[in-house]
Design an enzyme around this catalytic site. Structure first.
Site, PDB file in Angstrom:
ATOM      1  N   ALA A   1     -13.946  -7.656   7.445  1.00 39.81           N
ATOM      2  CA  ALA A   1     -12.625  -8.074   6.814  1.00 39.81           C
ATOM      3  C   ALA A   1     -11.241  -7.819   7.911  1.00 39.81           C
ATOM      4  O   ALA A   1     -10.504  -8.445   8.250  1.00 39.81           O
ATOM      5  CB  ALA A   1     -12.431  -7.272   5.560  1.00 39.81           C
TER       6      ALA A   1
ATOM      7  N   TYR B   1     -16.022  -4.046   5.816  1.00 33.06           N
ATOM      8  CA  TYR B   1     -14.695  -3.629   5.886  1.00 33.06           C
ATOM      9  C   TYR B   1     -14.485  -3.977   7.320  1.00 33.06           C
ATOM     10  O   TYR B   1     -13.462  -4.534   7.669  1.00 33.06           O
ATOM     11  CB  TYR B   1     -14.399  -1.978   5.625  1.00 33.06           C
ATOM     12  CG  TYR B   1     -13.284  -1.295   6.149  1.00 33.06           C
ATOM     13  CD1 TYR B   1     -12.128  -1.623   5.266  1.00 33.06           C
ATOM     14  CD2 TYR B   1     -13.164  -0.749   7.296  1.00 33.06           C
ATOM     15  CE1 TYR B   1     -10.939  -1.051   5.633  1.00 33.06           C
ATOM     16  CE2 TYR B   1     -12.160  -0.013   7.705  1.00 33.06           C
ATOM     17  CZ  TYR B   1     -11.075  -0.074   6.864  1.00 33.06           C
ATOM     18  OH  TYR B   1      -9.674   0.484   7.339  1.00 33.06           O
TER      19      TYR B   1
ATOM     20  N   GLY C   1       0.778  -1.321  -0.020  1.00 30.20           N
ATOM     21  CA  GLY C   1       0.012  -0.056  -0.062  1.00 30.20           C
ATOM     22  C   GLY C   1       0.861   1.277  -0.025  1.00 30.20           C
ATOM     23  O   GLY C   1       0.307   2.372   0.566  1.00 30.20           O
ATOM     24  N   ALA C   2       2.134   1.277  -0.694  1.00 34.61           N
ATOM     25  CA  ALA C   2       3.133   2.044  -0.431  1.00 34.61           C
ATOM     26  C   ALA C   2       2.762   3.204  -1.024  1.00 34.61           C
ATOM     27  O   ALA C   2       3.764   4.344  -1.004  1.00 34.61           O
ATOM     28  CB  ALA C   2       4.501   1.354  -0.953  1.00 34.61           C
TER      29      ALA C   2
ATOM     30  N   ASN D   1      -0.075  -3.229   4.804  1.00 34.52           N
ATOM     31  CA  ASN D   1      -0.736  -2.003   5.212  1.00 34.52           C
ATOM     32  C   ASN D   1      -1.657  -1.949   3.997  1.00 34.52           C
ATOM     33  O   ASN D   1      -2.664  -1.153   4.269  1.00 34.52           O
ATOM     34  CB  ASN D   1       0.174  -1.044   5.149  1.00 34.52           C
ATOM     35  CG  ASN D   1      -0.344   0.385   4.936  1.00 34.52           C
ATOM     36  OD1 ASN D   1      -0.925   1.096   5.962  1.00 34.52           O
ATOM     37  ND2 ASN D   1      -0.214   0.795   3.954  1.00 34.52           N
TER      38      ASN D   1
HETATM   39  N1  LIG Z   1      -7.259   6.373   7.087  1.00 35.42           N
HETATM   40  C1  LIG Z   1      -7.785   5.899   8.144  1.00 35.42           C
HETATM   41  O1  LIG Z   1      -8.624   6.755   8.806  1.00 35.42           O
HETATM   42  C2  LIG Z   1      -7.614   4.442   8.552  1.00 35.42           C
HETATM   43  C3  LIG Z   1      -8.319   4.111   9.604  1.00 35.42           C
HETATM   44  C4  LIG Z   1      -8.220   2.585  10.001  1.00 35.42           C
HETATM   45  C5  LIG Z   1      -7.590   1.596   9.500  1.00 35.42           C
HETATM   46  N2  LIG Z   1      -6.849   2.211   8.351  1.00 35.42           N
HETATM   47  C6  LIG Z   1      -6.079   1.175   7.467  1.00 35.42           C
HETATM   48  O2  LIG Z   1      -4.695   1.830   7.222  1.00 35.42           O
HETATM   49  C7  LIG Z   1      -4.058   1.152   5.969  1.00 35.42           C
HETATM   50  C8  LIG Z   1      -3.463   2.437   5.317  1.00 35.42           C
HETATM   51  O3  LIG Z   1      -4.643   3.178   5.053  1.00 35.42           O
HETATM   52  P1  LIG Z   1      -4.506   4.725   4.498  1.00 35.42           P
HETATM   53  O4  LIG Z   1      -5.258   5.553   4.966  1.00 35.42           O
HETATM   54  O5  LIG Z   1      -2.862   5.124   4.239  1.00 35.42           O
HETATM   55  O6  LIG Z   1      -4.978   4.292   2.698  1.00 35.42           O
HETATM   56  P2  LIG Z   1      -4.639   5.000   1.630  1.00 35.42           P
HETATM   57  O7  LIG Z   1      -5.878   4.812   0.649  1.00 35.42           O
HETATM   58  O8  LIG Z   1      -4.272   6.317   1.475  1.00 35.42           O
HETATM   59  O9  LIG Z   1      -3.453   3.878   0.828  1.00 35.42           O
HETATM   60  C9  LIG Z   1      -3.759   2.586   0.867  1.00 35.42           C
HETATM   61  C10 LIG Z   1      -3.065   2.108  -0.416  1.00 35.42           C
HETATM   62  O10 LIG Z   1      -3.370   0.741  -0.641  1.00 35.42           O
HETATM   63  C11 LIG Z   1      -3.278   0.530  -2.074  1.00 35.42           C
HETATM   64  N3  LIG Z   1      -4.114  -0.506  -2.495  1.00 35.42           N
HETATM   65  C12 LIG Z   1      -5.457  -0.788  -2.646  1.00 35.42           C
HETATM   66  N4  LIG Z   1      -5.803  -1.905  -3.044  1.00 35.42           N
HETATM   67  C13 LIG Z   1      -4.444  -2.399  -3.291  1.00 35.42           C
HETATM   68  C14 LIG Z   1      -4.327  -3.902  -3.999  1.00 35.42           C
HETATM   69  N5  LIG Z   1      -5.386  -4.653  -4.267  1.00 35.42           N
HETATM   70  N6  LIG Z   1      -2.948  -4.134  -3.747  1.00 35.42           N
HETATM   71  C15 LIG Z   1      -1.945  -3.488  -3.453  1.00 35.42           C
HETATM   72  N7  LIG Z   1      -2.354  -2.001  -2.973  1.00 35.42           N
HETATM   73  C16 LIG Z   1      -3.316  -1.695  -3.056  1.00 35.42           C
HETATM   74  C17 LIG Z   1      -3.658   2.056  -2.784  1.00 35.42           C
HETATM   75  O11 LIG Z   1      -3.246   1.911  -4.072  1.00 35.42           O
HETATM   76  C18 LIG Z   1      -3.265   2.869  -1.617  1.00 35.42           C
HETATM   77  O12 LIG Z   1      -1.883   3.282  -2.385  1.00 35.42           O
HETATM   78  C19 LIG Z   1      -5.310   0.368   5.559  1.00 35.42           C
HETATM   79  O13 LIG Z   1      -5.115  -0.893   5.604  1.00 35.42           O
HETATM   80  C20 LIG Z   1      -6.400   1.158   5.884  1.00 35.42           C
HETATM   81  O14 LIG Z   1      -7.662  -0.044   5.939  1.00 35.42           O
HETATM   82  C21 LIG Z   1      -6.808   3.568   7.876  1.00 35.42           C
END
Ligand SMILES: NC(=O)c1ccc[n+]([C@@H]2O[C@H](COP(=O)([O-])OP(=O)(O)OC[C@H]3O[C@@H](n4cnc5c(N)ncnc54)[C@H](O)[C@@H]3O)[C@@H](O)[C@H]2O)c1
Length: 259
Positions: free
Chosen positions: A168, A165, A22-23, A99
């Site tokens: 999951a 979600y 998720g980089a 991530n």
């Molecule tokens: N932002 C929040 O409030 C929040 C809260 C709780 C949990 N999270 C979790 O934290 C983690 C990071 O979240 P974030 O806010 O940085 O999200 P983000 O949307 O900014 O980044 C997520 C990244 O995952 C990549 N991604 C999506 N589907 C993919 C796939 N099939 N294969 C490879 N990469 C894929 C996307 O391209 C994106 O770059 C996630 O697991 C999210 O569920 C975020």
């Protein structure tokens, strides 16, 4: 016994390669840069290959080693192809940070099976597939290791509009605990970090009234920054955290205090 000690009383292994999925966006680049500052070479992977390359370039510009990988973590064949490339070009990861995640907030009854498949594929199958792909090499290498799965407080306390979600991510928490039991004898720890509301596009995609209500409810009166989550991930990824496994850590400014 020294912290971070491997099985059979081996000395702690110095931190090796770290893979962060998720980089392209937010929490992952913050995590990758922090791990790089702690001396780890990085493999950074995302569905968005250009975004992963941007993150790798940022790490390289800071003076550390990094390579970028395009992958769809919901497709085991895509994960295996990335695994083969990373093992050939960079070696065996010592840290896996699962991530990558995705959601679109909507009432449960407005969701349909293709949406369930996508949410479960990215958020649950993804960490399972990445762990399954790399663990044999991590175990064979015999140096222990760290798996950090990024779940969500939606898994611990629920989140209306994020029901599939949350299911999951609840699976990610349970998967982390059971995998922790299976691989502990290899000196590999598995832990889960549960972000609360974090200032990223994933959070900003929620309705404005939901965003505002959550922000008001946080005792620290601010959203988490990606760096706040990165610190917790890097803690579980450190050599010193070798006796911590199967644990779940919320990073939520006090919004959640799950027992
Ligand atoms: N932002 C929040 O409030 C929040 C809260 C709780 C949990 N999270 C979790 O934290 C983690 C990071 O979240 P974030 O806010 O940085 O999200 P983000 O949307 O900014 O980044 C997520 C990244 O995952 C990549 N991604 C999506 N589907 C993919 C796939 N099939 N294969 C490879 N990469 C894929 C996307 O391209 C994106 O770059 C996630 O697991 C999210 O569920 C975020």
């Amino acid at each position: 016994m020294e912290p971070g000690q491997g099985p059979g009383g081996q000395p702690p292994h110095p931190p090796g390669l770290a893979l962060v999925t998720g980089a392209a966006s937010d929490i992952a680049p913050a995590t990758a840069l922090l791990l790089a500052r702690r001396g780890m070479p990085l493999a950074v992977a995302d569905l968005d290959g250009d975004g992963a390359r941007r993150t790798a370039a940022e790490i390289q510009a800071s003076g550390s080693q990094a390579s970028a990988w395009q992958v769809d973590i919901s497709e085991p064949a895509s994960v295996e192809s990335m695994r083969d490339g990373i093992l050939a070009e960079m070696g065996v990861p010592w840290v896996l940070v699962n991530n990558a995640g995705w959601d679109e907030a909507k009432p449960f009854l407005d969701t349909e099976p293709p949406f369930w498949d996508k949410v479960l594929g990215i958020n649950l199958i993804g960490p399972i597939a990445v762990s399954h792909a790399f663990l044999p090499a991590m175990i064979d290498q015999g140096h222990g290791g760290r798996i950090v799965n990024v779940a969500s407080d939606a898994a611990r306390v629920g989140s209306a509009g994020e029901t599939v979600y949350a299911g999951a991510k609840g699976g990610v928490v349970s998967f982390s605990k059971s995998l922790a039991r299976e691989v502990a004898r290899h000196g590999i720890t598995v832990n889960a970090v549960c972000p609360g509301p974090t200032d990223t596009p994933l959070f900003r995609a929620q309705p404005e009234n939901v965003q505002a209500a959550l922000q008001r409810a946080i005792p620290m009166h601010r959203l988490a920054a990606p760096q706040d989550i990165a610190v917790a991930i890097a803690f579980f990824a450190s050599a010193e955290a070798g006796y911590l496994t199967g644990q779940v850590l919320s990073v939520s400014g006090g919004l959640t205090m799950a027992g």
